[in-house]
Design a protein around this motif. Structure first.
Motif, PDB file in Angstrom:
ATOM      1  N   ARG A 245      19.921  31.179 -42.666  1.00  0.00           N
ATOM      2  CA  ARG A 245      20.829  30.258 -41.992  1.00  0.00           C
ATOM      3  C   ARG A 245      20.285  28.842 -42.076  1.00  0.00           C
ATOM      4  O   ARG A 245      19.081  28.635 -42.182  1.00  0.00           O
ATOM      5  CB  ARG A 245      21.055  30.662 -40.534  1.00  0.00           C
ATOM      6  N   GLN A 246      21.215  27.904 -42.000  1.00  0.00           N
ATOM      7  CA  GLN A 246      20.848  26.492 -42.030  1.00  0.00           C
ATOM      8  C   GLN A 246      21.683  25.737 -41.013  1.00  0.00           C
ATOM      9  O   GLN A 246      22.915  25.686 -41.129  1.00  0.00           O
ATOM     10  CB  GLN A 246      21.042  25.898 -43.427  1.00  0.00           C
ATOM     11  N   ALA A 247      21.002  25.181 -40.025  1.00  0.00           N
ATOM     12  CA  ALA A 247      21.660  24.363 -39.011  1.00  0.00           C
ATOM     13  C   ALA A 247      21.650  22.908 -39.471  1.00  0.00           C
ATOM     14  O   ALA A 247      20.817  22.516 -40.302  1.00  0.00           O
ATOM     15  CB  ALA A 247      20.936  24.505 -37.678  1.00  0.00           C
ATOM     16  N   PRO A 248      22.549  22.082 -38.956  1.00  0.00           N
ATOM     17  CA  PRO A 248      22.596  20.673 -39.361  1.00  0.00           C
ATOM     18  C   PRO A 248      21.258  19.985 -39.146  1.00  0.00           C
ATOM     19  O   PRO A 248      20.648  20.087 -38.084  1.00  0.00           O
ATOM     20  CB  PRO A 248      23.673  20.088 -38.441  1.00  0.00           C
TER      21      PRO A 248
ATOM     22  N   GLU B 279      16.431  28.813 -43.161  1.00  0.00           N
ATOM     23  CA  GLU B 279      15.394  29.723 -42.695  1.00  0.00           C
ATOM     24  C   GLU B 279      15.834  31.170 -42.812  1.00  0.00           C
ATOM     25  O   GLU B 279      17.038  31.476 -42.746  1.00  0.00           O
ATOM     26  CB  GLU B 279      15.056  29.419 -41.223  1.00  0.00           C
ATOM     27  N   LEU B 280      14.854  32.041 -42.966  1.00  0.00           N
ATOM     28  CA  LEU B 280      15.141  33.470 -43.026  1.00  0.00           C
ATOM     29  C   LEU B 280      15.550  33.970 -41.642  1.00  0.00           C
ATOM     30  O   LEU B 280      14.886  33.684 -40.643  1.00  0.00           O
ATOM     31  CB  LEU B 280      13.907  34.228 -43.500  1.00  0.00           C
ATOM     32  N   VAL B 281      16.616  34.747 -41.608  1.00  0.00           N
ATOM     33  CA  VAL B 281      17.043  35.410 -40.385  1.00  0.00           C
ATOM     34  C   VAL B 281      16.567  36.861 -40.395  1.00  0.00           C
ATOM     35  O   VAL B 281      15.933  37.330 -39.456  1.00  0.00           O
ATOM     36  CB  VAL B 281      18.573  35.372 -40.238  1.00  0.00           C
TER      37      VAL B 281
ATOM     38  N   ALA C 266      24.974  27.832 -37.044  1.00  0.00           N
ATOM     39  CA  ALA C 266      24.475  27.468 -38.374  1.00  0.00           C
ATOM     40  C   ALA C 266      25.447  28.011 -39.418  1.00  0.00           C
ATOM     41  O   ALA C 266      26.351  28.790 -39.105  1.00  0.00           O
ATOM     42  CB  ALA C 266      23.092  28.053 -38.617  1.00  0.00           C
ATOM     43  N   VAL C 267      25.221  27.597 -40.659  1.00  0.00           N
ATOM     44  CA  VAL C 267      25.863  28.254 -41.791  1.00  0.00           C
ATOM     45  C   VAL C 267      24.944  29.396 -42.225  1.00  0.00           C
ATOM     46  O   VAL C 267      23.751  29.181 -42.447  1.00  0.00           O
ATOM     47  CB  VAL C 267      26.104  27.283 -42.954  1.00  0.00           C
ATOM     48  N   TYR C 268      25.511  30.587 -42.323  1.00  0.00           N
ATOM     49  CA  TYR C 268      24.741  31.771 -42.686  1.00  0.00           C
ATOM     50  C   TYR C 268      25.001  32.130 -44.147  1.00  0.00           C
ATOM     51  O   TYR C 268      26.156  32.201 -44.578  1.00  0.00           O
ATOM     52  CB  TYR C 268      25.116  32.938 -41.776  1.00  0.00           C
TER      53      TYR C 268
END
Length: 121
Positions: free
Chosen positions: A38-41, A46-48, A91-93
Motif C-alpha cells: 500500500r501507498q498513502a499520500p 510498504e508491504l502489507v 491508501a492505494v493498495y
C-alpha cells in the motif's frame, strides 16, 4: 502477456471491513509469492502482507491480527481480508506476484493497477 486486476476497494467507516481481490491472467505457468502493498499520500509504498506458494504468510506489524492474506492457486488469485479498519489504513493498495510465464521461462514481478481504500467517518 500477464495482467493483474484488482477489485474490492472503496470507502468504509472506521471499524469496518473490506475484502480485496487480485486475479492474474495471461500466459501463466506458475506463480510463486503473492503479496499486497500500500501507498498513502506522501509516503513510500510498504508491504502489507505476502504469502508463499506453500501458504506461509507474513504481515506488517501494523496489520497483524486485523488483516488476513490468502490465495487460490486454481484461480491465480490473492485476497486480502481487512477487519477493524483504521483511518491510518487509507491508501492505494497494490498486489504483486512473482509469475513464471510460458513466454519468458523465468519468474518476473508483476503489479496490479492499484485500488483505493479510504477509511473515514
Amino acid at each position: 502477456q500477464v495482467q493483474l486486476v484488482e477489485s474490492g476497494g472503496g470507502l468504509v467507516q472506521p471499524g469496518g471491513s473490506l475484502r480485496l481481490s487480485c486475479a492474474a491472467s495471461g500466459n501463466i505457468f506458475s506463480i510463486a509469492g503473492m503479496g499486497w502493498y500500500r501507498q498513502a499520500p506522501g509516503k513510500q509504498r510498504e508491504l502489507v502482507a505476502d504469502v508463499t506458494s506453500g501458504g506461509n504468510a507474513n504481515y506488517a506489524d501494523s496489520v497483524k491480527g486485523r488483516f488476513t492474506i490468502s490465495r487460490d492457486n486454481a484461480k491465480n488469485t490473492v485476497y486480502l481480508q481487512m477487519y477493524n479498519l483504521e483511518p491510518e489504513d487509507t491508501a492505494v493498495y497494490y498486489c504483486k506476484m512473482f509469475i513464471w510465464t510460458r513466454s519468458t521461462y523465468r519468474y518476473d514481478t508483476y503489479w496490479g493497477q492499484g485500488t483505493q481504500v479510504t477509511v473515514s467517518s
